[in-house]
Scaffold this motif. Structure first.
Motif, short mmCIF file in Angstrom:
data_model
loop_
_atom_site.label_atom_id
_atom_site.label_comp_id
_atom_site.label_asym_id
_atom_site.label_seq_id
_atom_site.Cartn_x
_atom_site.Cartn_y
_atom_site.Cartn_z
N GLU A 617 75.40 28.01 70.32
CA GLU A 617 74.26 28.51 71.09
C GLU A 617 74.47 28.25 72.58
O GLU A 617 74.17 29.08 73.41
N GLN A 618 75.01 27.08 72.91
CA GLN A 618 75.34 26.77 74.29
C GLN A 618 76.73 27.33 74.61
O GLN A 618 77.59 27.45 73.73
N GLU A 968 64.39 34.90 73.81
CA GLU A 968 64.18 34.43 75.18
C GLU A 968 64.28 32.90 75.26
O GLU A 968 63.83 32.18 74.37
N LYS A 969 64.87 32.42 76.35
CA LYS A 969 64.94 31.00 76.65
C LYS A 969 64.52 30.81 78.10
O LYS A 969 64.49 31.76 78.90
N LYS A 971 66.04 29.37 80.44
CA LYS A 971 67.16 29.71 81.30
C LYS A 971 68.17 30.48 80.47
O LYS A 971 69.06 29.90 79.85
N PHE A 973 69.22 33.40 77.46
CA PHE A 973 68.84 33.99 76.18
C PHE A 973 69.86 33.57 75.14
O PHE A 973 70.92 33.01 75.46
N SER A 974 69.57 33.84 73.90
CA SER A 974 70.53 33.65 72.81
C SER A 974 70.33 34.78 71.81
O SER A 974 69.30 35.46 71.82
#
Length: 1266
Positions: A617-618, A968-969, A971, A973-974
């Motif tokens: 994810e990161q 949405e995040k 900072k 997205f994923s």
């Protein structure tokens, strides 16, 4: 002290420009007001009452000023100040009581009244602003004061309704100096007094002037036999360092290690300032305004020069003048004049001999010089010297008398060529020389006789040929130098080549020197567009405006930067070709791989190759070092400690920048021990420690997982060490293997640079260590954003300093059709970027040449609340603007204009100082010359502006592939791949498995209504079966028949996908209990060919369609011995194969062997195939900088290497698919009939309703069967 053992020693020289040249008192005295009439000269005068003597500011005598006979650009007004003077300003005024005044002019300065030097603002613009009426006095202060005796004003433009008219004043003050003349056999030797403090001798400075392009300026001997040599070579100053001086060294041709090469065109007979400073372990060398610095440990103890008999370089003694020769605070010329014992002289005089050398400058394509000469007995000889940067240009042409022949002497490809063209004869061509566009003076001689022709360059052997001419009588011929005039007045001259731009001097015709001053006075020959008595050559590559190692080349009018292999682009190699982080690559749709990142974009830090891991994810940036494996400690005999130094693949500066701009960093640190203690106790000294943090690093006494300075391991903090009396497991000193492991996450202590392991020498001690790669994620720059919700709101920052190069990058999104993104003002200069309409972005600025604009008009609206990127750059060559992927807009800078952007106000973001045209929306990742402005921090304290800006899926959601869902995040997205048959950062990686004939996967979906005791077919799953289904998968098999997928329900409805015995594809389906089984079958056989095929089955109500894609036969079976491969299986939102392989649940039952594989991807059959390493220097210039680089750093696993191979290959495969057309067929079943569709362009996939015999499944519960 040093004893000179030789008879003649050349000069040691130095002078401090600032101490003697610039006075401390105010230097603004008027200098023209009281000058006698003999101090004024001019090119011409309209009448005696318009003479130059009346050209004094605020005087009304005569006609009230000077006016020439003809108003053109060949006129000039000259003032003799009587002696060299410190000049700081010039003022002009129009002619009194008239409409005559100048609007612009040039200033020329000279010490002798010849060899004029044009004064330029900012080393670029030569024109000075004049007047707007006849009465107002306009003063211009020189940015750099000038020391000269003569000033010449050259009108450029004047009042169009009047004529040239001017009154003049010069401001400055007295200038004094000490001068010494050296004639090539001169010497000046200074011996240090033993009582002289070394700190007083840390500076050597001087001014020099010469016409020779080579010569040794000084030789300085220091302690421990160190010496410095300052040498003039081809008009440049070279500083050498030599160690191990002996008297025999004087005779050697070697001058040591080159430290500097600085300056250019220093052989122009104008004064140049040189200053050499020793600052601790550094040397600074300044030539005029250009300074370079080098590290060298050197103590100067004596300074001396070398002489005529034993020079450092053969025949390279200095020939010219020195002024204000200073060694520390000592003026050596003054000491020499006082006959001080420490100074020895040889043939030195204390006045500067000024040899007369008149040059002429050919400024443009209209320049020419016309001179007549006598053709006597078929013979003519011409000699000249030239210097230029152009590779081509006509030097000389003339017609042969009594023939139809023409002689052309010209430059082509930087070689000298001679061409004689005669009607009816083959042309005669000669060539000689090479590299003649190097800016140096080159001597050319042409000798033409009745039977012989020769050309030579620089007195070397040239080219000769035999000729025959018919002319025996004397006649006058017309020589044209540099170009041809417009055809008029009976002149016959044609130039099929490029006109010459450069300088010429020492013109000789038949051994007679041409008097160019008479030419200037129109007493000899004719000319146009020439500057006489000056050489206007300018070296635009010294200093170079090409950044980041770009190579500078030039022509007469401009320079060029070759950015190849530099990692940068643009006219000056200022803009980086790479993203600033791995996060930047991810949001351009790239996948895991090796990439170059440039952490400061256009800043000084070089691009670095890193691995970007985008599988999680990161987005992680991974930086390897030379030892990431678990390594046993082998004690060294005689050493009490074992030291491990780590060498990272990234340099220190970019490594520190990557850590700083990341939100989180970690590095694994493990110590495995058996009777080997680690940190001891809290009070005692540690046995082991490590060094980490920014270079050179600091010692750290805590272990991974603990707090800095705690002298503990992670088990000490968690109170679970094997021995509660210690704070590390290894400190228990057990004769059993244990370990202390964890992650270091404190960025200020990263990276780990070295380990010092102390308790490894005792008998029975064993230990091993592991330091993992540095891993960081989160880009603090990329997502730094601010939201402007009021048109009157803005953020302000300190003044932007982008004098020569200004690069601005940011992203924005808005629903407003206009608004100012950025503005910074100066007194006259400014820079601004704004959205002028829904379809247009404008970049405007002014550096003193008037406002300029660069515009981009887009084909799509920019106020669509999507992220759009803007990149604007302004440099000395051009201004450019980029918006998204639209073509870049470029506007060239004036070739002779101001170049410095001078701003002094605050920088406004999202608005202007006037609070007009405010921007409404979001601005993100705003960077100025590679430095990110912290918009969020400033927004937190600014009304009308909010930190951050959500809503990234609207712009980046398309990156989520294969039914992946954008999340949405705060900072970024994923991509949520939960309902996709694929995985990976963008749901782009296929999930594939190899199955044998005994393998099956069963995915049970218990009907919700059944679980509650209901049997109605109105459940959600049966509703899906009634309304429609979407099935997709890929397969690769050599077996037929073979079942692929089987779906059935409680109500005896089912659908089966299989390969029949002919290798064809069939869909069996029973959608109604009262109907028979229907079959949709392809007549195309041999789909069981071991190639990868993709199938899509879609049902809507009673309609059914099937699409088959056969990929090109370029991929063989991944591995022999198993019956097939399935990949990307998806039934509506259910992904059974992915569930079985990646996240097994109770609903999934697997029987038989199931092996995950990349068999379903269109990659090479060998995932461990050899890979190629690309470096920065061997990338093709046309390659995409976002393309991942393969295996440039050792991969962590074979999986990562395989992923890279897949990404690279898919690019080629996509091209192959585009070239090779693949037919697809859809068949639709309606009302229990199969209707075959037969498109005209393909007949490869016809279908029939006849089924081959394969038993239909009859299970009573809904399941998947594979």
């Amino acid at each position: 002290s040093f004893q000179c053992a030789l008879g003649n020693c050349v000069t040691l020289q130095s002078s401090n420009f600032h101490l003697s040249v610039f006075p401390t008192e105010v230097c603004e005295n008027p200098l023209v007001y009281n000058l006698p009439s003999s101090s004024f000269r001019c090119s011409s005068q309209l009448s005696s009452s318009h003479g130059p003597v009346y050209a004094k500011v605020n005087r009304r005598e005569g006609a009230g000023g000077w006016s020439p006979l003809v108003s053109d650009r060949y006129q000039w007004l000259e003032v003799d100040l009587g002696k060299r003077t410190h000049i700081t300003a010039v003022a002009t005024q129009g002619r009194y009581g008239s409409s005559d005044w100048l609007t612009s002019y040039l200033l020329m300065f000279s010490d002798t009244g010849h060899n004029w030097r044009q004064h330029r603002q900012e080393d670029s613009l030569g024109a000075f602003p004049g007047n707007s009426n006849a009465d107002t006095v306009v003063q211009y202060k020189l940015e750099q004061p000038v020391i000269a005796r003569y000033l010449r004003l050259v009108p450029l433009d004047w009042n169009p309704t009047g004529r040239i008219g001017v009154r003049l004043e010069i401001y400055g003050c007295q200038y004094t100096s000490d001068v010494a003349n050296f004639d090539g056999s001169s010497s000046l030797v200074y011996r240090l007094n033993t009582r002289t403090s070394l700190t007083e001798a840390d500076v050597i400075s001087l001014k020099f002037k010469t016409l020779k392009n080579s010569g040794t300026l000084f030789h300085a001997v220091g302690s421990r036999d160190h010496s410095l040599n300052l040498v003039l070579e081809k008009g440049k100053l070279l500083l050498y360092h030599q160690k191990g001086w002996t008297p025999s060294f004087i005779c050697s041709s070697s001058v040591g290690q080159l430290l500097f090469s600085i300056g250019s065109l220093l052989d122009d007979q104008h004064w140049h300032h040189v200053k050499l400073e020793k600052l601790r372990a550094h040397l600074n060398l300044t030539v005029d305004k250009n300074t370079q610095r080098v590290h060298i440990p050197l103590s100067l103890a004596a300074v001396r020069g070398h002489g005529l008999q034993k020079p450092i370089l053969s025949n390279r003694n200095f020939h010219g003048c020195l002024e204000n020769l200073l060694y520390g605070d000592l003026n050596l010329i003054t000491l020499a004049q006082q006959n001080t014992l420490q100074v020895s002289l040889g043939n030195v005089t204390f006045t500067c001999a000024e040899p007369l050398s008149v040059s002429v400058t050919f400024t443009d394509s209209h320049s020419f010089l016309h001179l007549p000469t006598l053709w006597s007995s078929g013979m003519v000889s011409v000699a000249l010297q030239f210097r230029t940067w152009n590779r081509a240009g006509l030097l000389l042409t003339f017609e042969l008398p009594q023939t139809d022949g023409t002689v052309f002497l010209f430059l082509s490809e930087a070689r000298l060529r001679l061409l004689i063209s005669q009607d009816g004869r083959a042309p005669l061509e000669l060539s000689t020389g090479s590299g003649l566009n190097d800016g140096q003076w080159h001597a050319v001689e042409l000798l033409f006789t009745e039977d012989h022709l020769s050309i030579t360059v620089d007195k070397d052997e040239g080219a000769t040929a035999h000729t025959s001419t018919t002319s025996t009588t004397s006649s006058e011929i017309q020589l044209f130098f540099g170009g041809c005039p417009r055809q008029r007045n009976g002149e016959t001259c044609r130039n099929p080549f490029q006109a010459f731009q450069g300088c010429m001097r020492h013109l000789t015709l038949d051994d007679g020197v041409v008097d160019l001053i008479k030419v200037q006075q129109r007493m000899l020959g004719n000319y146009s567009h020439l500057q006489i008595d000056t050489c206007g050559i300018v070296d635009r590559c010294s200093p170079s405006h090409c950044e980041h190692g770009g190579r500078c080349t030039q022509s007469w009018n401009t320079f060029y930067c070759n950015c190849t292999n530099s990692g940068y682009r643009g006219a000056t190699c200022h803009s980086s070709s790479y993203e600033q982080s791995c996060e930047g690559y991810k949001h351009k749709g790239n996948t895991s791989g090796h990439y170059y990142i440039d952490v400061d974009r256009s800043g000084p830090i070089k691009p670095q190759l890193v691995y970007c891991n985008m599988t999680e994810e990161q987005t992680w940036v991974v930086i390897q070092h030379n030892n990431t494996e678990l390594t046993s400690v082998r004690p060294s005999p005689g050493k009490s400690q074992h030291v491990v130094d780590l060498d990272y693949s990234s340099e220190d500066e970019p490594l520190a920048a990557i850590i700083s701009q990341s939100e989180y960093c970690e590095q694994e640190l493990s110590y495995h021990c058996r009777k080997s203690r680690l940190l001891n106790t809290l009070e005692g000294p540690p046995f082991s420690w490590w060094v980490g943090g920014p270079s050179p690093g600091q010692g750290q006494t805590f272990w991974a997982g603990a707090q800095p300075g705690s002298q503990q391991c992670v088990c000490g903090l968690q109170d679970n060490c094997v021995d509660p009396s210690h704070f590390c497991n290894c400190d228990a000193d057990y004769d059993l293997w244990t370990n202390d492991s964890g992650l270091i996450t404190h960025k200020e202590t990263l990276p780990v640079r070295s380990l010092v392991l102390g308790d490894v020498q005792r008998p029975g001690s064993e230990a091993a260590y592991k330091v993992g790669p540095l891993r960081c994620h989160g880009d603090r720059n990329l997502w730094n954003a601010a939201f402007f919700d009021k048109a009157t709101s803005y953020l302000h920052f300190p003044t932007f300093h982008g004098e020569l190069n200004a690069e601005i990058n940011f992203l924005f999104k808005t629903t407003s059709s206009s608004g100012v993104f950025l503005e910074n003002l100066g007194i006259k200069d400014f820079i601004r970027i704004e959205l002028s309409s829904s379809f247009e972005v404008v970049f405007s600025f002014d550096v003193g040449n008037g406002p300029l604009e660069v515009r981009i008009h887009t084909s799509v609206p920019l106020d669509d609340n999507q992220w759009h990127s803007v990149s604007a750059e302004r440099n000395v060559k051009e201004a450019s603007l980029r918006v998204d992927d639209f073509p870049v807009a470029i506007r060239k800078a004036p070739s002779d204009g101001l170049i410095h952007l001078q701003l002094n106000s605050q920088l406004f973001i999202g608005g202007t100082a006037s609070r007009q045209k405010g921007f409404l929306g979001c601005i993100r990742s705003l960077q100025l010359n590679g430095v990110t402005l912290d918009l969020e921090e400033r927004a937190r304290i600014t009304p009308g502006v909010r930190p951050g800006c959500p809503g990234h899926c609207s712009s980046y959601g398309s990156l989520c592939q294969n039914q992946g869902h954008c999340v949405e995040k705060a900072k970024g997205f994923s991509c949520d791949c939960g309902h996709s048959a694929f995985t990976g950062a963008f749901c782009h990686q296929e999930v594939s498995a190899v199955l044998t004939s005994t393998t099956s996967i069963t995915y049970n979906l218990k009907d919700i209504h059944v679980l509650h005791g209901k049997t109605s077919p109105s459940s959600i799953y049966s509703d899906i079966m009634l309304r429609g289904d979407n099935i997709s998968l890929s397969f690769k098999s050599r077996q037929s028949p073979a079942p692929l997928l089987h779906v059935n329900s409680l109500f005896r409805q089912y659908l089966a996908l299989l390969i029949n015995k002919h290798g064809g594809l069939e869909v069996w389906y029973k959608l109604h209990s009262d109907r028979d089984v229907e079959v949709l079958k392809s007549r195309v056989t041999n789909l069981a060919d071991g190639q990868l095929h993709t199938v899509a089955v879609r049902r809507h109500a009673d309609s059914l369609s099937m699409q088959v894609k056969a990929l090109p036969g370029i991929v063989e079976v991944f591995s022999r011995g198993f019956s097939g491969c399935l990949s990307g299986i998806r039934f509506n939102s259910i992904t059974p194969l992915k569930a079985a392989l990646l996240k097994p649940e109770g609903t999934v039952v697997v029987t038989g062997p199931l092996v995950q594989s990349n068999c379903g991807s269109s990659s090479l059959d060998n995932p461990f195939a050899a890979e190629t390493t690309h470096s920065l220097s061997d990338q093709p210039s046309s390659s995409d900088p976002h393309q991942p680089l393969v295996n440039a750093i050792r991969s962590d696993s074979a999986l990562i290497g395989g992923v890279i191979a897949v990404v690279v290959f898919l690019t080629a495969l996509a091209l192959a698919v585009m070239v090779r057309f693949i037919c697809s067929r859809k068949e639709t079943y309606r009302s229990q009939e199969v209707k075959a569709s037969q498109p005209e362009d393909c007949q490869d996939f016809p279908f029939s309703s006849q089924a081959d015999s394969l038993g239909a499944p009859t299970d009573s519960h809904k399941e998947y069967f594979i």
